[in-house]
Each structure stands twice: as C-alpha cells, then as structure tokens.
Scaffold this motif. Structure first.
Motif, PDB file in Angstrom:
ATOM      1  N   ASN A 128      -3.242   8.418   2.402  1.00 52.39           N
ATOM      2  CA  ASN A 128      -3.956   8.109   3.645  1.00 52.39           C
ATOM      3  C   ASN A 128      -3.097   8.264   4.894  1.00 52.39           C
ATOM      4  O   ASN A 128      -3.578   8.751   5.925  1.00 52.39           O
ATOM      5  CB  ASN A 128      -4.486   6.671   3.591  1.00 52.39           C
ATOM      6  CG  ASN A 128      -5.601   6.506   2.583  1.00 52.39           C
ATOM      7  OD1 ASN A 128      -6.294   7.460   2.267  1.00 52.39           O
ATOM      8  ND2 ASN A 128      -5.771   5.297   2.074  1.00 52.39           N
ATOM      9  N   ILE A 184      -0.840   4.145  -1.871  1.00 48.35           N
ATOM     10  CA  ILE A 184      -2.081   4.561  -1.206  1.00 48.35           C
ATOM     11  C   ILE A 184      -1.777   5.315   0.079  1.00 48.35           C
ATOM     12  O   ILE A 184      -2.410   6.327   0.394  1.00 48.35           O
ATOM     13  CB  ILE A 184      -2.964   3.328  -0.914  1.00 48.35           C
ATOM     14  CG1 ILE A 184      -3.431   2.692  -2.222  1.00 48.35           C
ATOM     15  CG2 ILE A 184      -4.159   3.703  -0.055  1.00 48.35           C
ATOM     16  CD1 ILE A 184      -4.231   1.423  -2.034  1.00 48.35           C
ATOM     17  N   ALA A 215      -8.650   0.412  -5.403  1.00 55.06           N
ATOM     18  CA  ALA A 215      -8.873  -0.692  -4.459  1.00 55.06           C
ATOM     19  C   ALA A 215     -10.373  -0.942  -4.319  1.00 55.06           C
ATOM     20  O   ALA A 215     -11.154  -0.018  -4.085  1.00 55.06           O
ATOM     21  CB  ALA A 215      -8.262  -0.358  -3.104  1.00 55.06           C
ATOM     22  N   ASP A 236     -11.495   0.592   6.530  1.00 53.52           N
ATOM     23  CA  ASP A 236     -11.677   0.796   5.096  1.00 53.52           C
ATOM     24  C   ASP A 236     -12.453   2.088   4.816  1.00 53.52           C
ATOM     25  O   ASP A 236     -12.186   2.786   3.832  1.00 53.52           O
ATOM     26  CB  ASP A 236     -12.416  -0.390   4.479  1.00 53.52           C
ATOM     27  CG  ASP A 236     -11.503  -1.580   4.230  1.00 53.52           C
ATOM     28  OD1 ASP A 236     -10.274  -1.418   4.357  1.00 53.52           O
ATOM     29  OD2 ASP A 236     -12.017  -2.670   3.911  1.00 53.52           O
ATOM     30  N   ASP A 252       0.812  -1.226   0.000  1.00 56.25           N
ATOM     31  CA  ASP A 252       0.000   0.000   0.000  1.00 56.25           C
ATOM     32  C   ASP A 252       0.843   1.274   0.000  1.00 56.25           C
ATOM     33  O   ASP A 252       0.353   2.328   0.395  1.00 56.25           O
ATOM     34  CB  ASP A 252      -0.905   0.016   1.232  1.00 56.25           C
ATOM     35  CG  ASP A 252      -2.042  -0.979   1.115  1.00 56.25           C
ATOM     36  OD1 ASP A 252      -2.224  -1.527   0.018  1.00 56.25           O
ATOM     37  OD2 ASP A 252      -2.736  -1.205   2.116  1.00 56.25           O
ATOM     38  N   ASP A 289     -10.061   4.888   5.092  1.00 60.58           N
ATOM     39  CA  ASP A 289      -9.118   4.941   3.973  1.00 60.58           C
ATOM     40  C   ASP A 289      -9.806   5.066   2.616  1.00 60.58           C
ATOM     41  O   ASP A 289      -9.162   4.903   1.579  1.00 60.58           O
ATOM     42  CB  ASP A 289      -8.248   3.670   3.965  1.00 60.58           C
ATOM     43  CG  ASP A 289      -7.354   3.575   5.189  1.00 60.58           C
ATOM     44  OD1 ASP A 289      -7.166   4.600   5.863  1.00 60.58           O
ATOM     45  OD2 ASP A 289      -6.870   2.471   5.472  1.00 60.58           O
ATOM     46  N   LYS A 293      -7.243  -7.865   0.264  1.00 56.67           N
ATOM     47  CA  LYS A 293      -7.713  -6.643   0.901  1.00 56.67           C
ATOM     48  C   LYS A 293      -8.408  -5.712  -0.076  1.00 56.67           C
ATOM     49  O   LYS A 293      -9.114  -4.791   0.325  1.00 56.67           O
ATOM     50  CB  LYS A 293      -6.565  -5.915   1.603  1.00 56.67           C
ATOM     51  CG  LYS A 293      -5.570  -5.261   0.684  1.00 56.67           C
ATOM     52  CD  LYS A 293      -4.664  -4.314   1.463  1.00 56.67           C
ATOM     53  CE  LYS A 293      -5.450  -3.171   2.049  1.00 56.67           C
ATOM     54  NZ  LYS A 293      -4.612  -2.228   2.809  1.00 56.67           N
ATOM     55  N   ARG A 294      -8.209  -5.965  -1.370  1.00 57.89           N
ATOM     56  CA  ARG A 294      -8.845  -5.134  -2.387  1.00 57.89           C
ATOM     57  C   ARG A 294     -10.134  -5.758  -2.915  1.00 57.89           C
ATOM     58  O   ARG A 294     -10.680  -5.321  -3.919  1.00 57.89           O
ATOM     59  CB  ARG A 294      -7.860  -4.868  -3.521  1.00 57.89           C
ATOM     60  CG  ARG A 294      -6.696  -4.001  -3.079  1.00 57.89           C
ATOM     61  CD  ARG A 294      -5.586  -3.921  -4.101  1.00 57.89           C
ATOM     62  NE  ARG A 294      -4.515  -3.047  -3.634  1.00 57.89           N
ATOM     63  CZ  ARG A 294      -3.552  -3.401  -2.799  1.00 57.89           C
ATOM     64  NH1 ARG A 294      -3.519  -4.639  -2.350  1.00 57.89           N
ATOM     65  NH2 ARG A 294      -2.637  -2.551  -2.404  1.00 57.89           N
ATOM     66  N   ASP A 350      -8.094   4.675  -1.223  1.00 58.51           N
ATOM     67  CA  ASP A 350      -8.395   3.398  -1.869  1.00 58.51           C
ATOM     68  C   ASP A 350      -9.112   3.614  -3.201  1.00 58.51           C
ATOM     69  O   ASP A 350      -8.820   2.951  -4.203  1.00 58.51           O
ATOM     70  CB  ASP A 350      -9.259   2.535  -0.949  1.00 58.51           C
ATOM     71  CG  ASP A 350      -8.478   1.989   0.238  1.00 58.51           C
ATOM     72  OD1 ASP A 350      -7.239   1.983   0.173  1.00 58.51           O
ATOM     73  OD2 ASP A 350      -9.112   1.576   1.225  1.00 58.51           O
ATOM     74  N   THR A 357     -12.446  -2.067  -2.041  1.00 59.21           N
ATOM     75  CA  THR A 357     -12.860  -2.344  -0.674  1.00 59.21           C
ATOM     76  C   THR A 357     -14.373  -2.170  -0.555  1.00 59.21           C
ATOM     77  O   THR A 357     -15.032  -1.636  -1.455  1.00 59.21           O
ATOM     78  CB  THR A 357     -12.153  -1.404   0.310  1.00 59.21           C
ATOM     79  OG1 THR A 357     -12.498  -0.051  -0.013  1.00 59.21           O
ATOM     80  CG2 THR A 357     -10.638  -1.558   0.228  1.00 59.21           C
TER      81      THR A 357
END
Length: 281
Positions: free
Chosen positions: A74, A70, A193, A181, A67, A184, A131-132, A188, A195
C-alpha cells in the motif's frame, strides 16, 4: 521528509491537528466556565498538547510497525518498507514518545496522566488487533482524536464545555478512517485484515463513511441553532464554507468513482477548517 524517517513515522501534520484540538478544547473550557487565560492554564494546556501529540506519534509508529508487510504493497515509500527504519527501531521510537508524553501529562494532573495512559493503551490495541476488526478500529481512532478536545478542557478544569467539538471531530474522523480503509483495501485483503471494506465490501464501507460525514455536516449548525456560547454567525459561515461544502463536493465525486486518497485528504483538511471555525466562532 525522506531524510527524516522518524518525523515521517510520527506524522507531524496529524500530531499538530491533535495539539490544536487540545488548545481549542481549552479555549472552550475557559469560555464555558467564564474564566481567563493565565500563565498556569497556558502552561497546562501546552503540556497537555505536547502529551497528546507525542502519544499520537507513538501510535502512528506502532501502527507502521504492525503494518510493515501490508505497507510494502500500500505505501512502499514509508520508512519501514523502504528500509530506512526497522520495525524494532519504530517500536523504540514509539516507547520514547509514550514515556515523554506521560511525563508532560503528569505535569498537568492525575486525570491528564490517566487519559494519556489510556490513550497509549488504546493506540497499542488499535495497532495490534482493533484496526483489523470492521469498524472497531475506525471508531477507536475517531474517539481518541476527538478526546484531544477533552484533554484541553481537563487542562483548564472545564472539560464539560468541550462536548460540541468532540462530536464534530468524532464523526468526520470516523468517515476519514473508513475512506482510508477503502484506499488500503487491496493490501489489507491480501494480508487477511478484516477491515470494513474487506468484510462488508467497498460499497457498504463507502456508505458508512458517507453516513458519518453526513452526520458531521448535519451536526455543524446544531450548536448555533441551540445558541450555545461561542457558536455565533461567524462559526456557522466558516463551517459551511470551509467544511460542509468541500465534504459534500468530495463525497459526490467519490461516489462517481473519485479517488479515496483525495477524499480522505479533503476530510483531513476540512477537520482543520472545522477547528478554525470552532475557535473563531
């Protein structure tokens, strides 16, 4: 902490919580099996706790490496985006943690070694792609976090008696991961991403987090009501005051526009109090 970037990569508070989970799991394994602590069981539990903490630290480092871009949005103060650690250095640190953790796990038993190896693989998959994916990553982290209790039970050969705290921690961790999430969401979305809040929207993700948290609150009195061994009135009072009330309060604020960061911090703190409640119950 800024002077020790590798410690920051490891997230020692999370590692400590996981290690404590191993000891609580071991305690319940012993209580359910009507066994006592011995030097051998204490050493096995310590080794399992170290293996768990190191494996989680490796996963955290891999997650930061994956990450890096990202986090420039974040969390720009984290070790990689701030330039104190490179992505390659973070991966080498993760590899060293995994190797050391596997050594400790192997000292416990073959089952403990296989659990540690599986956890390391799951954490690598999480950092790489899970996680994505909406909810999949959140549930992976929740499963791995709650598995610390199982590892403690394995260390003292009483794993079947750890199921109650496993459910408790799984639900609260899933809620916290969804809230993270949401926190973020901007970064993301910018980097593609997928999420839960990015794909489903903030409100739906917030509802899912609230559902998991509510499940944890509703689950907490069940072991007491079923008169499971080790879940007495002291456990019930500690869980109500240290876990359920703060979580209900913070989610009420969250729905009124409260901070996602404060909500997930409360969930993390409540998890610690949950461990204490389980241990003293």
């Amino acid at each position: 902490m800024r002077r020790f970037p590798y410690i920051q990569l490891a997230r020692p508070v999370n590692a400590l919580i996981a290690a404590l989970g191993v000891f609580v799991g071991a305690q319940f394994g012993l209580q359910g099996s009507a066994l006592e602590w011995t030097y051998g069981r204490a050493w096995s539990t310590l080794a399992a706790a170290l293996a768990t903490a190191l494996t989680l630290s490796a996963g955290n480092a891999l997650n930061d490496a994956a990450d890096a871009e990202i986090d420039r949005i974040n969390r720009p103060k984290r070790p990689i985006p701030s330039g104190r650690v490179t992505v390659q250095q973070a991966r080498r640190f993760a590899a060293a943690c995994v190797l050391t953790g596997l050594i400790f796990a192997a000292l416990v038993s073959l089952e403990a070694f296989l659990i540690a190896a599986g956890a390391a693989g799951a954490l690598a998959a999480y950092a790489g792609f899970l996680k994505r994916m909406p909810l999949a990553g959140n549930l992976t982290v929740a499963l791995l976090t709650s598995a610390a209790f199982y590892a403690g039970g394995v260390a003292v050969e009483g794993a079947r008696h750890t199921y109650a705290p496993i459910v408790f921690i799984f639900l609260f961790t899933a809620a916290r991961e969804l809230v993270k999430d949401i926190e973020d969401m901007e970064g993301d979305a910018l980097h593609g991403a997928r999420t839960a809040p990015v794909v489903w929207g903030k409100t739906a993700a917030q509802a899912a987090a609230s559902a998991f948290a509510a499940g944890g609150v509703l689950w907490s009195p069940v072991p007491f009501l079923l008169e499971w061994r080790g879940f007495g009135p002291l456990y019930l009072a500690a869980a109500a005051l240290g876990v359920n009330l703060p979580i209900c309060w913070t989610f009420a604020r969250f729905w009124r526009g409260g901070s996602a960061r404060q909500t997930q911090r409360t969930l993390k703190t409540s998890a610690v109090f949950g461990l204490i409640a389980v241990y003293i119950g």
